[in-house]
Design an enzyme around this catalytic site. Structure first.
Site, PDB file in Angstrom:
ATOM      1  N   LYS A 174       0.835  -1.217   0.000  1.00  0.00           N
ATOM      2  CA  LYS A 174       0.000   0.000   0.000  1.00  0.00           C
ATOM      3  C   LYS A 174       0.863   1.258   0.000  1.00  0.00           C
ATOM      4  O   LYS A 174       0.672   2.150  -0.817  1.00  0.00           O
ATOM      5  CB  LYS A 174      -0.900   0.044   1.244  1.00  0.00           C
ATOM      6  CG  LYS A 174      -1.945  -1.029   1.305  1.00  0.00           C
ATOM      7  CD  LYS A 174      -2.743  -0.947   2.589  1.00  0.00           C
ATOM      8  CE  LYS A 174      -1.903  -1.160   3.835  1.00  0.00           C
ATOM      9  NZ  LYS A 174      -1.302  -2.475   3.959  1.00  0.00           N
ATOM     10  N   ASP A 206      -5.089  -4.024   8.370  1.00  0.00           N
ATOM     11  CA  ASP A 206      -6.264  -4.729   8.839  1.00  0.00           C
ATOM     12  C   ASP A 206      -7.194  -3.783   9.564  1.00  0.00           C
ATOM     13  O   ASP A 206      -6.815  -3.156  10.540  1.00  0.00           O
ATOM     14  CB  ASP A 206      -5.836  -5.895   9.722  1.00  0.00           C
ATOM     15  CG  ASP A 206      -4.927  -6.834   8.937  1.00  0.00           C
ATOM     16  OD1 ASP A 206      -5.461  -7.611   8.148  1.00  0.00           O
ATOM     17  OD2 ASP A 206      -3.694  -6.726   9.085  1.00  0.00           O
TER      18      ASP A 206
END
Ligand SMILES: Nc1ncnc2c1ncn2[C@@H]1O[C@H](COP(=O)(O)OP(=O)(O)OP(=O)(O)O)[C@@H](O)[C@H]1O
Ligand SMILES: [Mg+2]
Lengths: 290, 444
Positions: free
Chosen positions: A18, A130
């Protein structure tokens, strides 16, 4: 009328790429002439490192720890090509509440109308892998980001994380939450990885916005504390990031995805498992549809 | 559970703070935001204006954490608060309690207490995130924690020493008067009671609780769990029974205790005889007035799981009222409800009331309106009149609908202040009779 600021959030499983993708995206958008802010929403606060020669910057929450009132300007740092870099920051691992930290940091910016003042064109939130609690869902709720892109490889756990994210997006989609722009397929290497990720996108009614191969140029650039756009602008990989940036800059319409139920997802993965096994044993050749 | 419209309890921390405020020279330390301590003391003051006690209400130390403590962890704030508390608050026992938010972020209180170290005074920790349960649950857990962390285990027991549990300060509004009376009665038969909450009690009574040979729990649901745990850890037998109100129930209660402790039957009979005799001499004086007044009433009892049945039993067995309905207003598990139903089935009523579990005030009224024939049609029915509601002050509306009196016996009680009054035992039975008659003649 004030210009519309584009706000994009990048999600995906931990360690999937990311921050690397986001930083290259910011760098490429900035090179296109846009005013970009990259907002790292991760207590590790390493999102913007490669935009600032591998260096960490003081975070929003660091300043909040010291004083009760903080000015957004104090925690904005300029990086490569004038990109505004912000790190939300967070508590030491194992104490406090990182989720609340993200909420606080994002709200602070929203209240202070920083984006308007800096005349920013696009804000990219790089969110922790997460989404463990409500705090990390803030960028996709309450209309902060409009478009979400998920970075995913063809690995099952990565797809699983994306599917979970899709569930979150559908949940908030009717109440003004962000919608899904598509999947950034990262670390594409093996021949079948593209097929798997394509199939996942088809099943969940979304699109692959770009295929980013695994590349040693990325590693080399990272080791110099730089994005590929900065360190190797002529490379093939930089071209891919520029292509991604162009697509995101012109991206207008996102959708509510159709996540798979967990049993459906398992069956889907099992089918691919069987197929890959058969391919390995030479019973089918890659590319045959399943 | 439906949406509770007017709650008759607060959260776990609320129960624990009320209980700590009733313990001798005990200082709670709240680890949480500013609101918890203040709001919860406002809540427990609704138990007949419970007041602050040794350290309650706005006197309670609180770490008052803010947003950045939530984000980075509130440990440092708590350490400071504990140290300052030791400096300025003079107590014999300190108890750190947590709140919803510090529980959510998972501040490590045990680690912090280790770090702060044992001062020359004991400091305990009880995990009281409000979301864990209601005030009654908080009380039960606190008793359990006192035994687990504080009360020494003793192998030799004192034969005639008992502990009394089950009444929750504030949430059982007459707890102190009730405990005083039961303590007095037990003394008459040679039994010493640790009540923890009556004014004669010191930390010594709490510390000596481990020497008791019996834990008496006056509630079928709040306390048994603690008593069972304590039997394992401290080897103390228990008696789970009901709050005795009036002559019959109290005589029965004393015999239950006497049997458990193997008391001298003759001595017990003699003491009880004297009490009963005195009790009826008082009743005797009231008979003229009782005969005069339209005294026999239909009643509705609305109270928590500890107190509802004892009041209903008194009304039927002791003064011959007809209790139409018993409403139990706490949130209970099916298991707890069954425990209550069993006790209910064993009570001998001349006319058996209907037992209803209902947490909502407006639904209680609705239930009666929908089920009692007089509300259903214009045809003649035996009306539910004259009626009397023994409930909370918030049941006033029901009393008005029934055109009857109201006596506040259950939380919240805001139309009277409760200091020493109790309804348990012999004296309490007389108090209750006084108040029920007074309720009918006070307009004279
Ligand atoms: N396309 C790629 N080619 C080569 N290496 C890559 C590529 N994408 C990511 N990486 C490498 O993978 C590692 C993890 O990437 P990155 O830190 O961007 O992941 P992340 O999703 O932000 O992780 P986290 O969830 O921990 O924040 C980095 O060392 C990065 O250089
Ligand atoms: Mg990252």
């Amino acid at each position: 009328m004030a210009k519309k600021i584009k706000q994009v959030a990048i999600y995906g499983k931990g360690g999937i790429g990311k921050s690397t993708t986001t930083s290259n995206l910011s760098a490429a958008l900035s090179k296109m002439g846009l005013k970009v802010m990259q907002f790292g929403c991760d207590p590790k606060s390493d999102s913007t490192n490669t935009l600032r020669d591998g260096k960490y910057i003081p975070t929003v929450l660091d300043s909040l720890r010291e004083k009760t009132v903080i000015k957004a300007q104090d925690v904005i740092f300029k990086g490569f090509n004038g990109i505004y870099c912000v790190e939300a920051g967070g508590p030491a691992p194992g104490v406090g509440c990182a989720g609340r930290g993200i909420i606080t940091a994002v709200e602070l910016f929203k209240q202070q109308r920083v984006f308007e003042e800096l005349d920013i064109d696009i804000v990219i939130y790089d969110v922790l892998g997460d989404v463990v609690c409500g705090g990390f869902a803030v960028p996709i709720r309450e209309g902060i980001a409009e478009h979400v892109f998920t970075v995913s490889s063809a690995d099952f756990m990565s797809i699983y994380a994306s599917n979970n994210l899709f569930k979150g997006i559908s949940k908030y989609s009717s109440s003004g939450g962000a919608l899904l722009g598509g999947v950034i397929a990262n670390s594409m290497g093996t021949p079948y990885s593209r097929e798997i990720i394509d199939d996942f996108a088809a099943k969940t009614h979304t699109q692959i916005i770009e295929y980013v191969p695994r590349s040693v140029t990325v590693t080399q650039s990272e080791l110099q504390g730089k994005t590929t756009i900065e360190a190797a602008p002529e490379s093939v990989q930089a071209g891919i990031y520029r292509s991604l940036a162009a697509k995101i800059a012109s991206h207008e319409k996102s959708n509510s995805p159709s996540p798979m139920e967990i049993t459906q997802l398992r069956e889907w993965a099992a089918k691919w498992g069987d197929y890959l096994l058969a391919a390995e044993q030479g019973k089918v050749s890659i590319g045959a549809s399943i | 559970m439906a949406y509770i419209e007017r709650p008759r309890f607060s959260c776990m921390l609320g129960g624990v703070l009320a209980t700590l405020s009733a313990l001798p020279r005990t200082i709670p330390i709240i680890h949480g935001a500013q609101g918890c301590g203040g709001n919860l003391s406002a809540a427990y003051s609704l138990g007949g204006y419970l007041g602050a006690g040794y350290c309650g209400n706005s006197g309670v130390p609180s770490s008052n954490i803010g947003e950045s403590d939530i984000i980075f962890g509130g440990g440092e704030k708590l350490i400071r608060e504990i140290n300052s508390t030791f400096e300025v608050m003079d107590g014999d026992l300190y108890v750190v309690t947590t709140t919803c938010m510090t529980d959510i972020i998972g501040d490590d209180i045990k680690g912090i207490l280790n770090e702060v170290g044992q001062k020359d005074k004991p400091i305990l920790f009880i995990d009281t995130g409000g979301f864990k349960g209601n005030s009654y649950y908080g009380y039960t857990k606190l008793i359990q924690e006192l035994f687990a962390q504080y009360i020494p285990q003793k192998n030799t027991k004192q034969n005639n020493l008992v502990n009394i549990f089950g009444l929750v300060p504030g949430y059982d509004p007459y707890f102190r008067g009730d405990l005083e009376e039961l303590k007095r009665i037990l003394e008459l038969v040679g039994v010493e009671a640790n009540t923890f909450f009556t004014h004669d009690q010191t930390q010594q009574n709490i510390l000596r609780a481990g020497e008791a040979s019996l834990n008496i729990v006056l509630s079928r649901v709040y306390g048994p769990e603690a008593a069972i745990a304590v039997k394992d850890t401290h080897g103390i037998d228990y008696l789970i029974t009901d709050l005795p109100i009036g002559n019959l129930a109290t005589v029965g209660f004393v015999w239950q205790v006497a049997e458990k402790l193997g008391l001298d039957r003759e001595k017990v009979s003699k003491a009880l005889y004297q009490e009963t005799d005195s009790y009826f001499k008082y009743i005797d004086r009231a008979t003229d007035l009782i005969a005069d007044t339209d005294f026999q009433n239909y009643a509705v009892v609305i109270a928590n799981a500890t107190e509802a049945l004892p009041y209903a039993k008194y009304l039927d067995n002791e003064i011959g009222w007809i209790t139409g309905y018993i409403f139990i207003t706490d949130e209970l598990t099916e298991e707890q409800k069954n425990a209550i139903r069993q006790v209910f089935d064993d009570i001998e009523f001349s006319i058996r009331p209907e037992l209803v579990f209902e947490t909502d005030t407006y639904r209680i009224q609705q239930y009666i309106e929908q089920n009692n024939p007089q509300f259903k049609s214009d045809a003649y029915y035996e009306t539910f009149s004259p009626a009397f509601v023994l409930g909370s002050t918030i049941d006033r509306k029901l009393a008005e609908v029934l055109n009857g009196g109201l006596l506040s016996i259950s939380f919240p009680v805001i139309n009277r202040i409760i200091l020493a009054k109790g309804y348990a035992g012999f004296k309490g039975g007389l108090n209750l009779l006084e108040d029920l008659i007074t309720g009918q003649i006070s307009g004279r």
